[in-house]
Design a protein around this motif. Structure first.
Motif, PDB file in Angstrom:
ATOM      1  N   VAL A  40      -2.464  54.599  20.141  1.00 55.74           N
ATOM      2  CA  VAL A  40      -1.253  55.105  20.800  1.00 55.74           C
ATOM      3  C   VAL A  40      -0.463  56.007  19.867  1.00 55.74           C
ATOM      4  O   VAL A  40      -0.047  57.118  20.240  1.00 55.74           O
ATOM      5  CB  VAL A  40      -0.385  53.923  21.278  1.00 55.74           C
ATOM      6  N   ARG A  41      -0.246  55.555  18.644  1.00 61.24           N
ATOM      7  CA  ARG A  41       0.555  56.342  17.704  1.00 61.24           C
ATOM      8  C   ARG A  41      -0.115  57.674  17.373  1.00 61.24           C
ATOM      9  O   ARG A  41       0.547  58.717  17.306  1.00 61.24           O
ATOM     10  CB  ARG A  41       0.789  55.540  16.420  1.00 61.24           C
ATOM     11  N   ALA A  42      -1.428  57.642  17.173  1.00 56.39           N
ATOM     12  CA  ALA A  42      -2.127  58.877  16.805  1.00 56.39           C
ATOM     13  C   ALA A  42      -2.172  59.855  17.973  1.00 56.39           C
ATOM     14  O   ALA A  42      -2.007  61.072  17.776  1.00 56.39           O
ATOM     15  CB  ALA A  42      -3.532  58.551  16.327  1.00 56.39           C
ATOM     16  N   LEU A  43      -2.423  59.378  19.164  1.00 57.49           N
ATOM     17  CA  LEU A  43      -2.436  60.256  20.334  1.00 57.49           C
ATOM     18  C   LEU A  43      -1.071  60.893  20.547  1.00 57.49           C
ATOM     19  O   LEU A  43      -0.963  62.092  20.842  1.00 57.49           O
ATOM     20  CB  LEU A  43      -2.852  59.454  21.573  1.00 57.49           C
ATOM     21  N   HIS A  44      -0.030  60.105  20.380  1.00 58.69           N
ATOM     22  CA  HIS A  44       1.329  60.635  20.513  1.00 58.69           C
ATOM     23  C   HIS A  44       1.598  61.688  19.443  1.00 58.69           C
ATOM     24  O   HIS A  44       2.177  62.756  19.730  1.00 58.69           O
ATOM     25  CB  HIS A  44       2.338  59.487  20.410  1.00 58.69           C
ATOM     26  N   ALA A  45       1.161  61.434  18.220  1.00 52.35           N
ATOM     27  CA  ALA A  45       1.366  62.398  17.139  1.00 52.35           C
ATOM     28  C   ALA A  45       0.605  63.691  17.397  1.00 52.35           C
ATOM     29  O   ALA A  45       1.008  64.759  16.918  1.00 52.35           O
ATOM     30  CB  ALA A  45       0.918  61.792  15.807  1.00 52.35           C
ATOM     31  N   GLU A  46      -0.483  63.602  18.180  1.00 46.83           N
ATOM     32  CA  GLU A  46      -1.263  64.791  18.526  1.00 46.83           C
ATOM     33  C   GLU A  46      -0.743  65.471  19.787  1.00 46.83           C
ATOM     34  O   GLU A  46      -1.413  66.329  20.352  1.00 46.83           O
ATOM     35  CB  GLU A  46      -2.738  64.424  18.705  1.00 46.83           C
ATOM     36  N   GLY A  47       0.452  65.080  20.230  1.00 45.56           N
ATOM     37  CA  GLY A  47       1.110  65.792  21.313  1.00 45.56           C
ATOM     38  C   GLY A  47       0.988  65.182  22.690  1.00 45.56           C
ATOM     39  O   GLY A  47       1.531  65.720  23.666  1.00 45.56           O
ATOM     40  N   ALA A  48       0.262  64.077  22.827  1.00 49.36           N
ATOM     41  CA  ALA A  48       0.029  63.492  24.149  1.00 49.36           C
ATOM     42  C   ALA A  48       1.258  62.789  24.700  1.00 49.36           C
ATOM     43  O   ALA A  48       2.075  62.234  23.955  1.00 49.36           O
ATOM     44  CB  ALA A  48      -1.125  62.502  24.089  1.00 49.36           C
ATOM     45  N   ASN A  49       1.376  62.811  26.025  1.00 47.86           N
ATOM     46  CA  ASN A  49       2.206  61.842  26.720  1.00 47.86           C
ATOM     47  C   ASN A  49       1.390  60.558  26.743  1.00 47.86           C
ATOM     48  O   ASN A  49       0.261  60.550  27.239  1.00 47.86           O
ATOM     49  CB  ASN A  49       2.482  62.271  28.162  1.00 47.86           C
ATOM     50  N   VAL A  50       1.948  59.474  26.218  1.00 46.75           N
ATOM     51  CA  VAL A  50       1.165  58.250  26.072  1.00 46.75           C
ATOM     52  C   VAL A  50       1.737  57.148  26.949  1.00 46.75           C
ATOM     53  O   VAL A  50       2.934  56.849  26.908  1.00 46.75           O
ATOM     54  CB  VAL A  50       1.133  57.779  24.608  1.00 46.75           C
ATOM     55  N   VAL A  51       0.847  56.555  27.744  1.00 47.48           N
ATOM     56  CA  VAL A  51       1.206  55.410  28.566  1.00 47.48           C
ATOM     57  C   VAL A  51       0.596  54.171  27.916  1.00 47.48           C
ATOM     58  O   VAL A  51      -0.625  54.093  27.737  1.00 47.48           O
ATOM     59  CB  VAL A  51       0.693  55.564  30.004  1.00 47.48           C
ATOM     60  N   ILE A  52       1.444  53.229  27.552  1.00 44.23           N
ATOM     61  CA  ILE A  52       1.020  52.014  26.864  1.00 44.23           C
ATOM     62  C   ILE A  52       0.815  50.939  27.920  1.00 44.23           C
ATOM     63  O   ILE A  52       1.771  50.391  28.468  1.00 44.23           O
ATOM     64  CB  ILE A  52       2.081  51.569  25.843  1.00 44.23           C
ATOM     65  N   GLY A  53      -0.431  50.658  28.241  1.00 43.03           N
ATOM     66  CA  GLY A  53      -0.746  49.625  29.219  1.00 43.03           C
ATOM     67  C   GLY A  53      -1.041  48.317  28.517  1.00 43.03           C
ATOM     68  O   GLY A  53      -1.927  48.251  27.669  1.00 43.03           O
ATOM     69  N   ALA A  54      -0.283  47.268  28.849  1.00 42.55           N
ATOM     70  CA  ALA A  54      -0.468  45.981  28.184  1.00 42.55           C
ATOM     71  C   ALA A  54       0.260  44.901  28.980  1.00 42.55           C
ATOM     72  O   ALA A  54       1.068  45.196  29.870  1.00 42.55           O
ATOM     73  CB  ALA A  54       0.050  46.023  26.754  1.00 42.55           C
TER      74      ALA A  54
END
Length: 257
Positions: free
Chosen positions: A23-37
């Motif tokens: 999640v953190r790396a995808l966000h740092a690469e510019g993604a909108n991140v949905v944390i499913g848990a």
């Protein structure tokens, strides 16, 4: 431009050891991140930490309605879904097959296999609406061979391999790529803490010392491979399997005389 600018990624098990790294790396690469848990407190805290372009949604991967709701929330918030990371997984307490109860068997397969199946089923229409994308399934080196006392987990991860290849064939013409990562022993609570019902953790009886790369893997090792497979850099790769284990499956390294 960062690799995932203007793209949305849904990560299941997004509050776990590997999931948090992804999640953190995808966000740092510019993604909108949905944390499913399932853990709302940890999910909301991680979303708050990341700030813009991140939000938490409750997701029980074994429940089809929960999947539908998560995909709807993703599209409602960010407009489209471009990448699904099927990362959620659970481990069984070690026991021989004769002593493994059916409840444990069903629980492990429900999360690890059915959860991945339901994720592909729910995400495929959304990825199609986005004119293509990627699905990355996180399996295990235990899905590449037998491991005594872990029959439910091994069976679930072997099955994810076949499911991945089938999905790749079905979805390729829709520009949706589906690949699998098989991590070895990665330094997370999954390894350092006993599974539910167990008295010992995997790390208690595993040493990386005999193998080619004599250390435990780190979550970021898996994350770096995930970033590649989920990105346009891997646009010609589908139905493939990637082992990341420091040489574990190769067996012990030869020592100089």
């Amino acid at each position: 431009m960062r690799r995932f600018t203007n793209q949305t990624v849904l990560v299941t098990g997004g509050t776990g050891g590997q999931g948090t790294s992804h999640v953190r790396a995808l966000h740092a690469e510019g993604a909108n991140v949905v944390i499913g848990a399932i853990n709302a407190d940890r999910g909301a805290a991680l979303a708050d930490e990341l700030g813009d372009r991140a939000f938490y949604t409750h997701l029980d991967v074994t429940d089809e309605d929960s999947w539908s709701a998560a995909v709807r929330a993703t599209e409602s918030t960010f407009g489209a879904l471009h990448v699904l990371v099927n990362n959620a997984g659970v481990q069984n307490p070690p026991a021989p097959i004769e002593e493994t109860d059916q409840t444990t068997w069903s629980r492990i397969l429900d999360v690890n296999l059915t959860g991945t199946f339901l994720g592909i089923k729910a995400a495929a229409p959304a990825l199609r609406r986005a004119t293509g994308g990627a699905i990355v399934n996180i399996a295990s080196t235990m899905g590449m061979g037998g491991t005594a006392h872990y029959a439910p987990y091994v069976a679930s991860k072997w099955a994810v391999r076949g499911l991945t290849q089938t999905a790749a064939l079905e979805l390729g013409r829709d520009r949706i790529r589906v690949n699998t990562i098989h991590p070895g022993v990665i330094a997370t609570p999954f390894i350092h803490e006993p599974a539910a019902g167990a008295t010992a953790a995997i790390a208690d009886f595993y040493s990386p010392e005999p193998f080619a790369v004599p250390r435990l893997g780190e979550p970021i090792d898996v994350t770096r491979l995930l970033l590649f497979l989920a990105s346009s850099e891997a646009s010609f790769i589908t139905g493939s399997e990637y082992v990341i284990d420091g040489g574990l499956l190769l067996g012990p390294a030869l020592q100089a005389a």
